[in-house]
Design an enzyme around this catalytic site. Structure first.
Site, mmCIF file in Angstrom:
data_model
loop_
_atom_site.group_PDB
_atom_site.id
_atom_site.type_symbol
_atom_site.label_atom_id
_atom_site.label_comp_id
_atom_site.label_asym_id
_atom_site.label_seq_id
_atom_site.Cartn_x
_atom_site.Cartn_y
_atom_site.Cartn_z
ATOM 1 N N ASP A 42 -49.463 -63.104 14.607
ATOM 2 C CA ASP A 42 -50.544 -64.078 14.446
ATOM 3 C C ASP A 42 -50.140 -65.354 15.182
ATOM 4 O OD1 ASP A 42 -52.638 -65.668 13.719
ATOM 5 O OD2 ASP A 42 -52.091 -65.790 11.590
ATOM 6 N N TYR A 70 -50.614 -71.174 23.571
ATOM 7 C CA TYR A 70 -50.517 -70.051 24.519
ATOM 8 C C TYR A 70 -51.799 -69.223 24.490
ATOM 9 C CZ TYR A 70 -45.671 -71.482 24.259
ATOM 10 O OH TYR A 70 -44.518 -72.225 24.291
ATOM 11 N N HIS A 118 -40.164 -84.336 26.480
ATOM 12 C CA HIS A 118 -40.018 -82.999 25.916
ATOM 13 C C HIS A 118 -38.700 -82.921 25.161
ATOM 14 C CE1 HIS A 118 -42.987 -80.629 28.665
ATOM 15 N NE2 HIS A 118 -43.364 -81.896 28.523
ATOM 16 N N GLN A 159 -50.014 -73.552 27.843
ATOM 17 C CA GLN A 159 -49.331 -72.955 28.980
ATOM 18 C C GLN A 159 -50.339 -72.736 30.103
ATOM 19 O OE1 GLN A 159 -46.790 -72.608 30.806
ATOM 20 N NE2 GLN A 159 -45.504 -71.486 29.368
ATOM 21 N N GLU A 185 -46.731 -83.934 34.749
ATOM 22 C CA GLU A 185 -45.452 -83.454 34.238
ATOM 23 C C GLU A 185 -44.432 -83.381 35.370
ATOM 24 O OE1 GLU A 185 -45.438 -80.241 31.333
ATOM 25 O OE2 GLU A 185 -44.044 -79.147 32.637
ATOM 26 N N GLY A 228 -37.641 -73.667 22.597
ATOM 27 C CA GLY A 228 -36.647 -73.562 23.651
ATOM 28 C C GLY A 228 -35.563 -72.567 23.322
#
Length: 606
Positions: A167, A155, A79, A186, A19, A110
């Protein structure tokens, strides 16, 4: 080619992807292309290009992704965030991506997100409130529905904006049900927790590939900054190990390489994980060392020193030898973009020489570096509830003065311009900063003058021991046009050739008396190496920071309801204020800058 198709065809050792983020300057962008070309030779399965919140890097992100796809022959993942995007921008990007042959989109929310029960944040396009909305939108358009492979974020340790009882796996499933093809997580350090999360994800019926995101630690300050930004839980042994070496960037970097290797070995040991996504920070050496140490490339594995090693706990340890904590004292080569925070100083644990490949390079580093520009992990940032609780509801310039003074007086620990508390060395110039801010010149960056402090000094020191560090004093603040005119005149009449300044507003007006070229304001002299310049302020870097700074005012305004006094005030600030940086070159006199500003008919303070 679609990323998931490449995954299904990859049957040997685990794959890896890289990345990158678009640097903020043209020179940095050009130099990044050479770096990506070199790393492409390692045969990553794909290369991801990040996207600034609200499309702030739209042009550079699309351009970079197109070059990687067409010229380097590597499948690119672009992205794309959807909130706070101007209407039609999503369509423009999808159209451009397809035209460039890019088949992979990483869909993110975002931008800003409303507190629960609040309507303060309103999306620029009501079709896009969550990442799942963007995924569903792409799938709903016939020409894109089958063309794009879509990835989404996961995440394992929870999203920073999640409320108790949310949730979050259900949110992930909604993205997959909307049409997402794979998940990239992440960053995290707790491998056991990841596998617990993965088990629950599979139990909930999410069967798409799950790719862990790994970021080798580059510097201590960036480690602290990103973990706070992303809400990452740091195992106690990692915090303890890094605390003992925090002032030597090379040792921190070496530690990061070995920790990343250990995490990846553990993740890929049982076959549940088919590949790894490496966040590079636009840097090369750590990535090469990690992959070489794993035996995934032909690069040589990292060297260790068994006499100094310490052991990782059993849940992470693969081999005590492989994760030895012995770190070399090779001189560092790039500064940390997060070491200068607001009125925090620029001298903490970072270094620079003309080489680019060792350390992150933020707005106070070399603007020609491929790593130039602040890097934030995707879909992370200040929780609006927390931000408003700390930053309040400013409705007037008096309120803003009180707000910036609260930061200087440590009543609050962050501002939108400063994600960390004041640096300890700021106390040596704090009365001057308070005087400026009380007069309506809101300070957002500074450092005191330092003349040959030992590199081991607990306040000013950085780098290898046995050296000496130096600093020119500088201060940055927001002000009105009248103050800028005073500074221009003052430099001419009282500067004596020892003062440089840069000033610009949100409308692209710009003034400076500084010549083109590097203006090092922090440097170090260390045994057996060249002088190391760690902090550079010059035209391109100031211009890049200025653009970002005025964008922060605008983003801060979005915390508050439309037509509110707070939003009107902050939007006006983004349009009317000037950002000024003043540097005094007499580093031997700690009062030189302040005498220049305050003596005689000093600054026109309010």
């Amino acid at each position: 080619m679609k990323f998931t198709d490449k995954i299904s065809q990859h049957s040997s050792k685990p794959f890896f992807s890289f990345e990158f983020f678009p640097p903020r300057t043209d020179q940095g962008f050009s130099n990044l292309l050479a770096r990506i070309k070199g790393l492409s030779a390692l045969e990553p399965l794909a290369i991801s290009v990040t996207w600034g919140a609200g499309g702030t890097t739209k042009q550079r992100s699309v351009e970079l992704a197109g070059i990687v796809q067409s010229q380097y022959g590597v499948d690119t993942v672009l992205h794309l965030t959807c909130t706070n995007m101007e209407r039609g921008m999503v369509d423009d990007v999808l159209r451009a991506a397809k035209k460039l042959g890019i088949q992979n989109i990483f869909a993110l929310r975002g931008g800003m997100y409303p507190p629960h029960g609040s309507d303060h944040w309103i999306p620029a396009d009501p079709r896009f409130v969550h990442a799942a909305d963007l995924v569903a939108y792409i799938r709903s358009i016939p020409e894109y529905a089958d063309y794009f492979c879509i990835g989404v974020a996961g995440y394992p340790e929870g999203h920073t904006e999640a409320e108790p009882g949310d949730d979050q796996i259900g949110r992930l499933k909604a993205k997959v049900d909307a049409g997402a093809d794979y998940v990239v997580t992440q960053l995290f350090y707790d491998v056991n927790n990841f596998f617990v999360w993965l088990k629950e994800v599979r139990r909930r019926g999410i069967s798409v590939p799950i790719i862990p995101g790994v970021m080798p630690i580059q510097t201590y300050a960036s480690f602290i900054r990103l973990n706070k930004l992303c809400g990452t839980r740091v195992p106690p042994y990692v915090s303890s190990d890094l605390e003992t070496i925090r002032h030597d960037d090379q040792k921190v970097k070496d530690y990061g390489v070995h920790l990343a290797m250990s995490i990846i070995r553990r993740l890929t040991a049982n076959g549940e994980v088919c590949g790894i996504h490496l966040c590079t920070f636009n840097l090369e050496k750590s990535v090469r060392r990690v992959l070489g140490g794993l035996g995934w490339t032909n690069d040589a594995p990292p060297q260790t020193n068994d006499q100094a090693h310490r052991h990782l706990p059993p849940d992470v340890l693969v081999s005590a030898h492989e994760v030895a904590r012995a770190m070399s004292t090779t001189p560092s080569q790039e500064p940390d973009p997060f070491s200068v925070q607001s009125t925090a100083t620029a001298s903490t644990a970072h270094k620079l020489t003309p080489g680019w490949d060792d350390f992150p390079n933020g707005r106070f580093g070399d603007p020609t570096s491929p790593a130039y520009g602040a890097y934030d992990m995707w879909d992370c940032g200040i929780n609006l509830n927390e931000g408003i609780a700390q930053w309040g509801n400013p409705k007037s310039t008096t309120d803003l003065t009180s707000f910036f003074l609260s930061y200087l007086n440590s009543a609050i620990s962050t501002t939108p311009f400063s994600p960390e508390p004041l640096n300890v060395e700021t106390s040596t110039i704090l009365p001057h900063l308070i005087r400026l801010t009380s007069g309506g010149l809101w300070t957002v960056g500074s450092q005191p003058a330092v003349d040959a402090a030992p590199s081991s000094d607990g306040v000013f020191g950085w780098g290898p021991r046995g050296g000496y560090v130096f600093q020119k004093s500088f201060v940055e603040f927001f002000c009105d046009r009248r103050t800028v005119e005073w500074i221009k005149e003052r430099v001419n009449t009282h500067g004596k050739g020892l003062v440089s300044f840069y000033a610009g507003d949100g409308q692209n007006d710009f003034f400076s008396n500084a010549e083109e070229g590097r203006n090092a304001v922090t440097w170090g002299v260390f045994p057996d190496q060249e002088i190391v310049q760690s902090t550079i302020i010059e035209r391109d870097s100031f211009a890049a920071w200025m653009e970002e700074a005025f964008g922060i005012w605008y983003q801060w305004a979005l915390f508050y309801p439309p037509d509110s006094a707070e939003r009107e005030l902050l939007e006006k600030a983004s349009e009317k204020l000037w950002l000024v940086s003043i540097i005094h070159h007499d580093y031997k006199n700690p009062e030189s800058l302040w005498d220049f500003l305050f003596e005689g008919e000093g600054l026109p303070l309010h």
